[in-house]
Scaffold this active site. Structure first.
Site, PDB file in Angstrom:
ATOM      1  N   GLY A  29      -7.008  -3.634   7.546  1.00 53.95           N
ATOM      2  CA  GLY A  29      -5.964  -4.136   6.668  1.00 53.95           C
ATOM      3  C   GLY A  29      -6.582  -4.953   5.569  1.00 53.95           C
ATOM      4  N   GLY A  95       3.230   5.198   9.261  1.00 53.41           N
ATOM      5  CA  GLY A  95       4.557   5.510   9.762  1.00 53.41           C
ATOM      6  C   GLY A  95       4.617   5.688  11.270  1.00 53.41           C
ATOM      7  CG  HIS A 258       5.368   5.830   5.000  1.00 53.71           C
ATOM      8  ND1 HIS A 258       5.490   7.147   4.636  1.00 53.71           N
ATOM      9  CD2 HIS A 258       4.385   5.784   5.933  1.00 53.71           C
ATOM     10  CE1 HIS A 258       4.630   7.873   5.320  1.00 53.71           C
ATOM     11  NE2 HIS A 258       3.936   7.063   6.109  1.00 53.71           N
ATOM     12  CG  ASP A 259       0.460   4.215   4.894  1.00 49.73           C
ATOM     13  OD1 ASP A 259       1.229   5.187   4.986  1.00 49.73           O
ATOM     14  OD2 ASP A 259      -0.451   3.984   5.725  1.00 49.73           O
ATOM     15  CB  THR A 260       2.389   8.264   2.446  1.00 50.14           C
ATOM     16  OG1 THR A 260       1.475   8.280   3.538  1.00 50.14           O
ATOM     17  CG2 THR A 260       2.134   9.488   1.580  1.00 50.14           C
TER      18      THR A 260
END
Length: 514
Positions: A29, A95, A258-260
């Site tokens: 992270g 996710g 969501h990272d994407t």
């Protein structure tokens, strides 16, 4: 109009806007401070980095949620110690994984990681006993993967576990961090909250209504009150207040959690251009951005997913088991006494002979093997190919296979939407890998624009700037990205070689031997 022109017409913006993005991935992270000037220039400064990995406890792989929560707080405190006062903080993660919260806000237990083997066979049982794949896809439009939240929850239901009976709310990972972080909440505290883009990864969301599917929840036997309210990206959920002196506070905002979704928000695409994106990291996400979901049976059979994006968009995409294969091979090489950097691995791949073995990176045997190098060797033998030897051959096998699988997905998506992308935008950590970028441009026979590498953090920050009224739209945010970061363009080459490799790759996918 120039970027300066867009921003200078807003006379009230005289000061820089500062926000903190905490981006937590499956292996690490980082906290990134973003500074957006009144002229539309975004600069980044990493203020904290920390490790993350799932840990095995009593034969179950779990995430150290409490430890990660402390790292999120440490990120804010470090920022303050450096003399910065960001207006807000947002946390994004991968996710599907979730936290079970008790009524008093404590954890029922440590969250179970998606790579845990408890979901083996669950998806197939779900199809037999709960809903057919056709029914599920017509509602959710989500790609079928055993790790999806719906099958993780079904694993508990099928096993008769007490975990769900003890829970008050199911919070997806970034929502749980925001819930833990905020000291004061609006009325949604009792109901909880689930940011839309992260909720869309569960395979429990009605894609058209953008709400939990009552039919799926009812038929799987899940208590409806466990699921929190769906809220939009940019929702302000409370304030983190420093326990020490001097007293400080920072607003907690749900970004594109969501990272994407965050990474796609940072794609520097130009208006009126047909484009596709490749978000490249542990997973590779290949797709296009649409205004409406594509829920046809053809899309289901093609393994296409419809995940939520900013401003009501849909990310039509497919997940590919990405640089995880390289990461796991590097781990095994280090265990055998050969620690290598990614640059050294790429150099070895470039030096390896051409026309080597190819693999389908999405074979189940690559999801969580004990030894990735051995899993690759065995699959090559099974498909009648010579097993790669050493670092160079193995790495070239992986990189070429990933580039070719990217082409497979792009061609499927282009066929479904009826439009060929003019350019590929490759964002995320993989954009720094020039070897893989060149290979992907050539394998897909398309111009590829690489960058920004910190796309997830950038998209997180753009969402916070939109929530604060400092950006009017996603299109304006993407112009900020184009003006703020150095992008690298790659042209396709070696067309004849890649045509032959693609033909061979199709044979591998079909299981044909030499």
């Amino acid at each position: 109009m120039t970027n300066d022109g867009i921003f200078l017409e807003r006379k009230e913006l005289q000061a820089d806007f500062l926000a903190l993005a905490v981006d937590i991935g499956a292996s690490n992270g980082r906290a990134v401070l973003g500074r957006l000037s009144p002229h539309g220039k975004l600069t980044l400064r990493e203020v904290h980095r920390f490790a993350n990995s799932c840990v095995e406890r009593e034969c179950v792989f779990r995430w150290d949620f409490d430890g990660l929560s402390k790292e999120v707080v440490k990120s804010i405190e470090k920022c303050w110690k450096l003399g910065f006062r960001p207006a807000s903080v947002g946390v994004d993660t991968w996710g599907v994984d979730y936290v079970l919260m008790a009524e008093d806000g404590s954890l029922v237990d440590e969250p179970i990681a998606y790579r845990d083997r408890r979901t083996e066979g669950v998806m197939e049982r779900f199809f037999r006993e709960v809903m057919s794949p056709e029914e599920i896809y017509a509602i959710t439009g989500i790609q079928f993967m055993p790790i999806n939240t719906v099958y993780q929850l079904a694993a508990d239901i099928f096993s008769g576990s007490d975990r769900l009976r003890q829970a008050h709310k199911i919070l997806l990972m970034p929502d749980a961090f925001a819930f833990r972080l905020a000291a004061s909440m609006p009325a949604c505290r009792q109901a909880g909250f689930s940011e839309y883009t992260i909720a869309s990864t569960t395979q429990m969301l009605d894609a058209r209504r953008r709400s939990w599917s009552e039919e799926i929840v009812s038929r799987m036997g899940l208590r409806r009150e466990l699921l929190p309210e769906i809220v939009s990206p940019g929702t302000k959920v409370g304030t983190y207040k420093s326990p020490g002196k001097p007293a400080r506070e920072i607003e907690v905002v749900l970004p594109a959690a969501h990272d994407t979704a965050a990474a796609v928000a940072a794609v520097p695409a130009k208006p009126d251009t047909s484009w596709a994106y490749v978000s490249c990291g542990t997973w590779i996400l290949v797709g296009v951005e649409l205004k409406t979901p594509l829920l046809t049976d053809e899309a289901r059979q093609a393994g296409i997913t419809n995940e939520g994006g900013l401003e009501g968009t849909y990310r039509l995409l497919t997940n590919i088991n990405g640089l995880w294969l390289i990461q796991e091979c590097m781990r095994m090489w280090e265990r055998r006494g050969k620690a290598l950097s990614i640059q050294q691995v790429c150099e070895a791949a470039e030096s390896a002979p051409p026309d080597g073995s190819l693999i389908d990176p999405d074979r189940p045997s690559f999801l969580s093997p004990e030894d990735m190098t051995e899993a690759i060797r065995l699959l090559c033998q099974k498909t009648g190919q010579r097993a790669p030897e050493g670092v160079g051959q193995t790495a070239r096998c992986i990189f070429e296979s990933l580039a070719l699988k990217t082409r497979v997905v792009l061609e499927k998506i282009a066929g479904l939407v009826g439009e060929e992308p003019q350019v590929i935008h490759l964002v995320g950590g993989g954009s720094k890998n020039a070897h893989f970028c060149r290979m992907t441009a050539s394998a897909t026979n398309r111009v590829l624009v690489a960058g920004p590498a910190e796309a997830t953090a950038v998209g997180n920050l753009l969402t916070q700037a939109m929530a604060a009224g400092r950006l009017r739209s996603l299109a304006q945010g993407r112009e900020v990205v184009r003006e703020s970061f150095a992008l690298v363009q790659y042209e396709p080459s070696d067309a004849n070689y890649w045509r032959k490799r693609y033909e061979r790759f199709q044979e591998v996918l079909q299981g044909r031997k030499d």
